[in-house]
Design a protein around this motif. Structure first.
Motif, PDB file in Angstrom:
ATOM      1  N   ASP A   1      81.421  78.730  19.259  1.00 37.75           N
ATOM      2  CA  ASP A   1      80.072  78.942  18.732  1.00 37.75           C
ATOM      3  C   ASP A   1      79.993  80.328  18.078  1.00 37.75           C
ATOM      4  O   ASP A   1      79.817  81.337  18.763  1.00 37.75           O
TER       5      ASP A   1
ATOM      6  N   ASN B   1      77.666  81.495  16.247  1.00 36.18           N
ATOM      7  CA  ASN B   1      76.316  82.057  16.299  1.00 36.18           C
ATOM      8  C   ASN B   1      76.098  82.886  17.565  1.00 36.18           C
ATOM      9  O   ASN B   1      75.359  83.872  17.560  1.00 36.18           O
TER      10      ASN B   1
ATOM     11  N   LEU C   1      77.408  86.215  16.440  1.00 39.65           N
ATOM     12  CA  LEU C   1      76.607  86.840  15.381  1.00 39.65           C
ATOM     13  C   LEU C   1      75.333  87.451  15.962  1.00 39.65           C
ATOM     14  O   LEU C   1      74.885  88.515  15.529  1.00 39.65           O
ATOM     15  N   ASN C   2      74.780  86.818  16.965  1.00 45.48           N
ATOM     16  CA  ASN C   2      73.537  87.319  17.562  1.00 45.48           C
ATOM     17  C   ASN C   2      73.742  88.569  18.414  1.00 45.48           C
ATOM     18  O   ASN C   2      72.773  89.197  18.838  1.00 45.48           O
TER      19      ASN C   2
ATOM     20  N   VAL D   1      77.205  77.874  10.805  1.00 49.75           N
ATOM     21  CA  VAL D   1      76.524  79.163  10.897  1.00 49.75           C
ATOM     22  C   VAL D   1      75.032  78.953  10.658  1.00 49.75           C
ATOM     23  O   VAL D   1      74.628  78.428   9.614  1.00 49.75           O
ATOM     24  N   ALA D   2      74.228  79.356  11.618  1.00 48.14           N
ATOM     25  CA  ALA D   2      72.774  79.228  11.489  1.00 48.14           C
ATOM     26  C   ALA D   2      72.227  80.352  10.610  1.00 48.14           C
ATOM     27  O   ALA D   2      72.605  81.514  10.786  1.00 48.14           O
TER      28      ALA D   2
ATOM     29  N   SER E   1      70.914  83.329  12.348  1.00 48.11           N
ATOM     30  CA  SER E   1      71.854  84.244  13.005  1.00 48.11           C
ATOM     31  C   SER E   1      72.157  85.431  12.090  1.00 48.11           C
ATOM     32  O   SER E   1      72.658  86.460  12.538  1.00 48.11           O
ATOM     33  N   LEU E   2      71.837  85.276  10.794  1.00 49.73           N
ATOM     34  CA  LEU E   2      72.153  86.303   9.802  1.00 49.73           C
ATOM     35  C   LEU E   2      70.913  87.006   9.251  1.00 49.73           C
ATOM     36  O   LEU E   2      70.838  88.231   9.213  1.00 49.73           O
TER      37      LEU E   2
END
Length: 352
Positions: A254, A256, A259-260, A280-281, A284-285
């Protein structure tokens, strides 16, 4: 062109085990260096390529792009190296040397395509693939040969030519250093080098692993803190805290969740190569202006810089030395993650 037949280890097809075979090497042209191979690291991409797992490979296939050896002859116009010198060859043996990226020292991104150490069309033998370091010797243009610092153990230096530069390049590019909190995801062939290098660059290093059994190892390798990535509570404690994350995992995971963990303007660079796309959500960016990037090895000058850095900070790879005759067993162990952290072939065994 004059050629010399030498011993090597490779395979004629994706489903066959590696075995001894003979290959032809060119005799040095005026700008070439001939190297007797002493050690060759075993990279997971060797296995993928030998088995055509990243698309159809060229056969026969002789893997190996973590090469350390001694120069036995040089071409008439070679001025960077001399006979007897300990040198290395990494993932590249040629490029166009004329495009914008080659001129910037980014040969790995050569626009027409760099010549890989193995499984690339060989400019010198049209219709044939290049052959890698599972062999007695190799002949390479001097511009793609690297000097191995004297205080680095030659065997432990071999994996630096792929695993070392693959992790050093993004850490260097994103200017990792003092005052930064940096995450290293995965503690394997790449991750163990990422931990050592990030620590030597002065960062506060946080290791992420799915296995509690690796906590002590991560600390030994340079981690200041270790997080069990499958524990949601432990992960939540680092949300928005990291300046940079180096993701060394090739299995599905995962993205994401990592990224979080980045702060505003933080970046995650992927150097592992998962077989399937990682979803990729957008959120998350977007909310923290985060960046999700990739990175591939390094140019020749940067690879030499990495070798010098590792020599200065006493950073070898953690290795297990094997004989070439055990390479198929090593591949099976590699699939199970049963190595700490890099196999290196003693190429003297090929003479047996």
């Amino acid at each position: 062109m004059e050629v010399k037949e030498i011993k090597a280890y490779g395979t004629a097809e994706a489903t066959a085990p590696l075995d001894q075979l003979n290959i032809n090497r060119r005799k040095p042209t005026p700008h070439d260096v001939e190297i007797e191979i002493l050690f060759c690291g075993v990279c997971h991409s060797d296995l993928h390529t030998a088995r055509s797992e990243w698309g159809p490979s060229m056969y026969p296939c002789v893997p190996g792009h973590e090469i350390v050896g001694r120069i036995v002859s040089v071409g008439a116009h070679v001025n960077k190296f001399q006979v007897g010198q300990m040198v290395g060859v990494g993932c590249l043996v040629d490029s166009c040397q004329e495009c914008q990226y080659c001129k910037e020292g980014l040969e790995q991104y050569c626009e027409p395509g760099a010549t890989q150490t193995y499984n690339s069309p060989d400019k010198h033998f049209p219709g044939n693939p290049t052959f890698g370091g599972y062999s007695e010797s190799i002949v390479v243009n001097e511009n793609f040969v690297l000097s191995i610092p004297e205080n680095l153990d030659p065997a432990a230096a071999a994996p630096l030519l792929c695993a070392g530069i693959t992790t050093y390049s993004p850490l260097h590019h994103w200017k990792v250093g003092p005052g930064q909190t940096v995450g290293i995801v995965g503690i394997g062939g790449l991750g163990h080098m990422g931990l050592k290098i990030a620590k030597a660059m002065g960062a506060h290093v946080v290791a992420f692993t799915t296995s509690e059994s690796k906590f002590a190892e991560a600390k030994r390798l340079g981690a200041d803190e270790v997080v069990l990535s499958k524990d949601a509570e432990q992960m939540a404690a680092y949300r928005g805290k990291l300046h940079f994350i180096l993701d060394c995992v090739s299995a599905e995971h995962d993205i994401n969740a990592y990224l979080n963990l980045l702060r505003v303007d933080g970046s995650l660079a992927l150097v592992g190569a998962p077989e399937k796309p990682l979803p990729v959500a957008a959120f998350s960016l977007i909310p923290a202006r985060r960046s999700f990037a990739g990175s591939m090895i390094g140019g020749i000058a940067e690879t030499q810089e990495m070798l010098n850095f590792c020599a200065e900070h006493n950073i070898p790879a953690d290795i297990e030395i094997i004989n070439i005759q055990n390479i198929n067993e090593a591949y099976e162990r590699l699939l199970k993650g049963d190595v700490k952290y890099r196999f290196v072939i003693d190429m003297a065994s090929l003479k047996n």
